[in-house]
Design a protein around this motif. Structure first.
Motif, mmCIF file in Angstrom:
data_model
loop_
_atom_site.group_PDB
_atom_site.id
_atom_site.type_symbol
_atom_site.label_atom_id
_atom_site.label_comp_id
_atom_site.label_asym_id
_atom_site.label_seq_id
_atom_site.Cartn_x
_atom_site.Cartn_y
_atom_site.Cartn_z
ATOM 1 N N ASP A 51 0.875 -1.169 0.000
ATOM 2 C CA ASP A 51 0.000 0.000 0.000
ATOM 3 C C ASP A 51 0.911 1.217 0.000
ATOM 4 O O ASP A 51 1.237 1.759 1.042
ATOM 5 N N ASP A 52 1.335 1.598 -1.190
ATOM 6 C CA ASP A 52 2.302 2.676 -1.313
ATOM 7 C C ASP A 52 1.696 4.061 -1.122
ATOM 8 O O ASP A 52 2.436 5.028 -1.005
ATOM 9 N N HIS A 53 0.371 4.166 -1.113
ATOM 10 C CA HIS A 53 -0.243 5.491 -1.094
ATOM 11 C C HIS A 53 -1.233 5.708 0.056
ATOM 12 O O HIS A 53 -1.629 6.835 0.307
ATOM 13 N N GLY A 54 -1.625 4.658 0.743
ATOM 14 C CA GLY A 54 -2.666 4.769 1.756
ATOM 15 C C GLY A 54 -2.354 5.745 2.879
ATOM 16 O O GLY A 54 -3.182 6.595 3.225
ATOM 17 N N GLN A 55 -1.168 5.634 3.462
ATOM 18 C CA GLN A 55 -0.829 6.494 4.601
ATOM 19 C C GLN A 55 -0.776 7.965 4.185
ATOM 20 O O GLN A 55 -1.254 8.832 4.909
ATOM 21 N N ALA A 56 -0.218 8.238 3.009
ATOM 22 C CA ALA A 56 -0.144 9.629 2.541
ATOM 23 C C ALA A 56 -1.545 10.185 2.301
ATOM 24 O O ALA A 56 -1.820 11.349 2.608
ATOM 25 N N GLY A 57 -2.438 9.361 1.760
ATOM 26 C CA GLY A 57 -3.825 9.804 1.545
ATOM 27 C C GLY A 57 -4.539 10.079 2.855
ATOM 28 O O GLY A 57 -5.258 11.074 2.990
ATOM 29 N N GLU A 58 -4.335 9.202 3.832
ATOM 30 C CA GLU A 58 -4.948 9.414 5.150
ATOM 31 C C GLU A 58 -4.451 10.710 5.771
ATOM 32 O O GLU A 58 -5.224 11.455 6.382
ATOM 33 N N ARG A 59 -3.168 10.962 5.624
ATOM 34 C CA ARG A 59 -2.582 12.193 6.187
ATOM 35 C C ARG A 59 -3.181 13.420 5.525
ATOM 36 O O ARG A 59 -3.543 14.382 6.201
ATOM 37 N N TYR A 60 -3.302 13.415 4.201
ATOM 38 C CA TYR A 60 -3.895 14.539 3.480
ATOM 39 C C TYR A 60 -5.326 14.788 3.963
ATOM 40 O O TYR A 60 -5.710 15.921 4.225
ATOM 41 N N LEU B 137 2.765 22.676 -3.679
ATOM 42 C CA LEU B 137 3.097 21.661 -4.677
ATOM 43 C C LEU B 137 3.004 22.215 -6.094
ATOM 44 O O LEU B 137 3.861 21.931 -6.933
ATOM 45 N N VAL B 138 1.977 23.003 -6.370
ATOM 46 C CA VAL B 138 1.849 23.604 -7.697
ATOM 47 C C VAL B 138 3.063 24.479 -7.978
ATOM 48 O O VAL B 138 3.654 24.423 -9.060
ATOM 49 N N GLU B 139 3.475 25.274 -7.004
ATOM 50 C CA GLU B 139 4.649 26.141 -7.173
ATOM 51 C C GLU B 139 5.925 25.311 -7.381
ATOM 52 O O GLU B 139 6.724 25.588 -8.278
ATOM 53 N N ALA B 140 6.114 24.282 -6.564
ATOM 54 C CA ALA B 140 7.322 23.453 -6.686
ATOM 55 C C ALA B 140 7.348 22.720 -8.023
ATOM 56 O O ALA B 140 8.393 22.631 -8.667
ATOM 57 N N LEU B 141 6.210 22.200 -8.442
ATOM 58 C CA LEU B 141 6.168 21.468 -9.709
ATOM 59 C C LEU B 141 6.337 22.380 -10.914
ATOM 60 O O LEU B 141 6.767 21.934 -11.977
ATOM 61 N N SER B 142 6.042 23.661 -10.749
ATOM 62 C CA SER B 142 6.206 24.599 -11.866
ATOM 63 C C SER B 142 7.672 24.757 -12.247
ATOM 64 O O SER B 142 7.986 25.226 -13.333
ATOM 65 N N PRO C 77 -8.871 22.144 6.188
ATOM 66 C CA PRO C 77 -9.004 22.664 4.819
ATOM 67 C C PRO C 77 -7.936 23.691 4.444
ATOM 68 O O PRO C 77 -7.387 23.648 3.335
ATOM 69 N N TRP C 78 -7.577 24.581 5.344
ATOM 70 C CA TRP C 78 -6.554 25.589 5.021
ATOM 71 C C TRP C 78 -5.186 24.942 4.823
ATOM 72 O O TRP C 78 -4.375 25.405 4.025
ATOM 73 N N GLU C 79 -4.926 23.833 5.561
ATOM 74 C CA GLU C 79 -3.654 23.128 5.394
ATOM 75 C C GLU C 79 -3.581 22.447 4.026
ATOM 76 O O GLU C 79 -2.536 22.448 3.369
ATOM 77 N N ARG C 80 -4.711 21.893 3.595
ATOM 78 C CA ARG C 80 -4.761 21.298 2.260
ATOM 79 C C ARG C 80 -4.515 22.367 1.196
ATOM 80 O O ARG C 80 -3.781 22.129 0.237
ATOM 81 N N ASP C 81 -5.144 23.528 1.375
ATOM 82 C CA ASP C 81 -4.958 24.632 0.422
ATOM 83 C C ASP C 81 -3.484 25.017 0.322
ATOM 84 O O ASP C 81 -2.958 25.212 -0.778
ATOM 85 N N GLU C 82 -2.814 25.132 1.467
ATOM 86 C CA GLU C 82 -1.394 25.498 1.480
ATOM 87 C C GLU C 82 -0.533 24.423 0.811
ATOM 88 O O GLU C 82 0.387 24.738 0.052
#
Length: 123
Positions: A53-62, A77-82, A67-72
């Motif tokens: 389960d390579d993604h489960g823990q990260a999804g649970e954490r998200y 991530l959008v800025e870093a990936l740019s 909501p404001w933490e998700r927004d940040e």
């Protein structure tokens, strides 16, 4: 939260890790010789586990974030990936979507609006 890169204290290259790379990115050296199999009341061996389960823990954490933490996180991530090429951006968005559909969608939308916005302002 602490972030530690193994072996950096011993002079290892902190930019080489086990993440998938493409192009001329640094690669993890191929192992030489037999794998290390330490003995401790019998033999221990490295084996691939059947269920991963390579993604489960990260999804649970998200999903646990406010909501404001998700927004940040999405904004960061959008800025870093740019700053990465499109192939890396698409691969990362794919990983994020496996962790949480909303997370992947929001980062993809942010990346898309960034690309659309830069295309409009440059042309």
């Amino acid at each position: 939260m602490a972030h530690r890169i193994d072996s950096v204290e011993d002079g290892a290259d902190p930019h080489v890790n086990d993440e998938p790379s493409h192009g001329n990115a640094p690669r993890v050296a191929k192992p030489a010789g037999r794998p290390h199999e330490p003995a401790a009341s019998g033999r221990m061996q490295r084996r691939t586990i059947a269920r991963t389960d390579d993604h489960g823990q990260a999804g649970e954490r998200y999903r646990a974030f406010e909501p404001w933490e998700r927004d940040e996180l999405v904004k960061n991530l959008v800025e870093a990936l740019s700053q990465r090429d499109r192939t890396i951006e698409e691969r990362m968005i794919g990983h994020l979507a496996k962790r949480d559909q909303d997370h992947g969608r929001r980062v993809a939308e942010g990346a898309s609006s960034r690309i659309d916005g830069s295309a409009r302002t440059s042309g």
